[in-house]
Design a protein around this motif. Structure first.
Motif, PDB file in Angstrom:
ATOM      1  N   THR A 156      -3.948  -1.123 -13.281  1.00 56.50           N
ATOM      2  CA  THR A 156      -5.390  -1.083 -13.516  1.00 56.50           C
ATOM      3  C   THR A 156      -5.835   0.191 -14.203  1.00 56.50           C
ATOM      4  O   THR A 156      -7.013   0.364 -14.473  1.00 56.50           O
ATOM      5  CB  THR A 156      -6.154  -1.213 -12.193  1.00 56.50           C
ATOM      6  N   GLY A 157      -4.931   1.081 -14.453  1.00 53.81           N
ATOM      7  CA  GLY A 157      -5.283   2.355 -15.065  1.00 53.81           C
ATOM      8  C   GLY A 157      -5.548   3.388 -13.988  1.00 53.81           C
ATOM      9  O   GLY A 157      -6.056   3.077 -12.920  1.00 53.81           O
ATOM     10  N   VAL A 158      -5.151   4.603 -14.271  1.00 53.05           N
ATOM     11  CA  VAL A 158      -5.306   5.657 -13.283  1.00 53.05           C
ATOM     12  C   VAL A 158      -5.398   6.995 -14.002  1.00 53.05           C
ATOM     13  O   VAL A 158      -4.822   7.182 -15.062  1.00 53.05           O
ATOM     14  CB  VAL A 158      -4.138   5.625 -12.273  1.00 53.05           C
TER      15      VAL A 158
ATOM     16  N   ASN B  54       0.823  -1.215   0.000  1.00 46.61           N
ATOM     17  CA  ASN B  54       0.000   0.000   0.000  1.00 46.61           C
ATOM     18  C   ASN B  54       0.851   1.256   0.000  1.00 46.61           C
ATOM     19  O   ASN B  54       0.471   2.268   0.584  1.00 46.61           O
ATOM     20  CB  ASN B  54      -0.943   0.007   1.201  1.00 46.61           C
ATOM     21  N   GLU B  55       2.006   1.215  -0.653  1.00 48.49           N
ATOM     22  CA  GLU B  55       2.855   2.397  -0.737  1.00 48.49           C
ATOM     23  C   GLU B  55       2.138   3.493  -1.513  1.00 48.49           C
ATOM     24  O   GLU B  55       1.504   3.219  -2.533  1.00 48.49           O
ATOM     25  CB  GLU B  55       4.176   2.058  -1.435  1.00 48.49           C
ATOM     26  N   PRO B  56       2.223   4.733  -1.062  1.00 49.10           N
ATOM     27  CA  PRO B  56       1.529   5.830  -1.748  1.00 49.10           C
ATOM     28  C   PRO B  56       1.891   5.952  -3.234  1.00 49.10           C
ATOM     29  O   PRO B  56       1.021   6.230  -4.054  1.00 49.10           O
ATOM     30  CB  PRO B  56       1.962   7.069  -0.962  1.00 49.10           C
TER      31      PRO B  56
ATOM     32  N   ARG C 217      -0.724   5.746  -6.267  1.00 49.64           N
ATOM     33  CA  ARG C 217      -0.841   6.881  -7.196  1.00 49.64           C
ATOM     34  C   ARG C 217      -0.716   6.418  -8.650  1.00 49.64           C
ATOM     35  O   ARG C 217      -1.359   6.955  -9.535  1.00 49.64           O
ATOM     36  CB  ARG C 217       0.222   7.920  -6.877  1.00 49.64           C
ATOM     37  N   LEU C 218       0.114   5.420  -8.881  1.00 51.76           N
ATOM     38  CA  LEU C 218       0.312   4.916 -10.240  1.00 51.76           C
ATOM     39  C   LEU C 218      -0.712   3.849 -10.629  1.00 51.76           C
ATOM     40  O   LEU C 218      -0.650   3.300 -11.722  1.00 51.76           O
ATOM     41  CB  LEU C 218       1.728   4.358 -10.389  1.00 51.76           C
TER      42      LEU C 218
ATOM     43  N   ILE D 179      -2.800   6.889 -16.976  1.00 49.49           N
ATOM     44  CA  ILE D 179      -2.385   5.617 -17.559  1.00 49.49           C
ATOM     45  C   ILE D 179      -3.644   4.861 -17.955  1.00 49.49           C
ATOM     46  O   ILE D 179      -4.499   4.598 -17.101  1.00 49.49           O
ATOM     47  CB  ILE D 179      -1.563   4.772 -16.555  1.00 49.49           C
ATOM     48  N   PRO D 180      -3.816   4.534 -19.245  1.00 51.19           N
ATOM     49  CA  PRO D 180      -5.001   3.769 -19.627  1.00 51.19           C
ATOM     50  C   PRO D 180      -4.992   2.398 -18.962  1.00 51.19           C
ATOM     51  O   PRO D 180      -3.933   1.837 -18.685  1.00 51.19           O
ATOM     52  CB  PRO D 180      -4.887   3.660 -21.143  1.00 51.19           C
ATOM     53  N   GLY D 181      -6.165   1.879 -18.704  1.00 45.72           N
ATOM     54  CA  GLY D 181      -6.268   0.644 -17.915  1.00 45.72           C
ATOM     55  C   GLY D 181      -6.507  -0.612 -18.716  1.00 45.72           C
ATOM     56  O   GLY D 181      -7.609  -1.117 -18.763  1.00 45.72           O
TER      57      GLY D 181
END
Length: 104
Positions: A72-74, A31-33, A37-38, A87-89
Motif C-alpha cells: 500500500t506504500g509506506v 501482523n508481523e512487525p 514496516r514495509l 515505497i510508493p503506493g
C-alpha cells in the motif's frame, strides 16, 4: 481463500467449443512487525476470461485481471539501526490481454 467457476459447451455464450471462467482470491497478511514496516497488508484480486473456438484448431482468449495490491506504500523514517523505508503506493492494477492458441 479463493473461488473459481468455469464452464464450457452449452453454458458458454457462443459455439459448443467455447469456454469461460471467473475467479477471485483474498490473501490476509499477518501482523508481523516487518510486514507492517514495509506497508504490506491484505490483497484481493479477480480474473475473468472467455475462450472462443474460432475453429477446432484455433482459439482466441480474452482476459481481464484486477489486483488490489498488498503493498500500500509506506514512508517510515529511520528507527535506530533500521534505515528509512520509502515505497510508493501503487494500490491496484488492471491487466487486460488477448492470446491465441493454434493446435496442430
Amino acid at each position: 481463500m479463493s473461488l473459481s467457476v468455469w464452464a464450457e459447451s452449452v453454458w458458454a455464450l457462443g459455439g459448443p467449443n467455447d469456454n469461460w471462467g471467473i475467479g477471485g482470491y483474498a490473501l490476509g497478511a499477518s501482523n508481523e512487525p516487518l510486514l507492517n514496516r514495509l506497508g504490506i497488508n491484505d490483497e484481493t484480486g479477480f480474473e475473468a476470461f472467455y475462450n472462443i473456438a474460432v475453429a477446432p484448431w484455433f482459439h482466441v482468449t480474452a482476459d481481464v485481471q484486477h489486483v488490489d495490491s498488498a503493498i500500500t506504500g509506506v514512508n517510515i523514517p529511520a528507527i535506530g539501526p533500521l534505515p528509512a523505508v520509502n515505497i510508493p503506493g501503487s494500490k491496484d492494477a488492471w491487466v487486460v490481454g488477448v492470446r491465441t492458441n493454434l493446435n496442430f
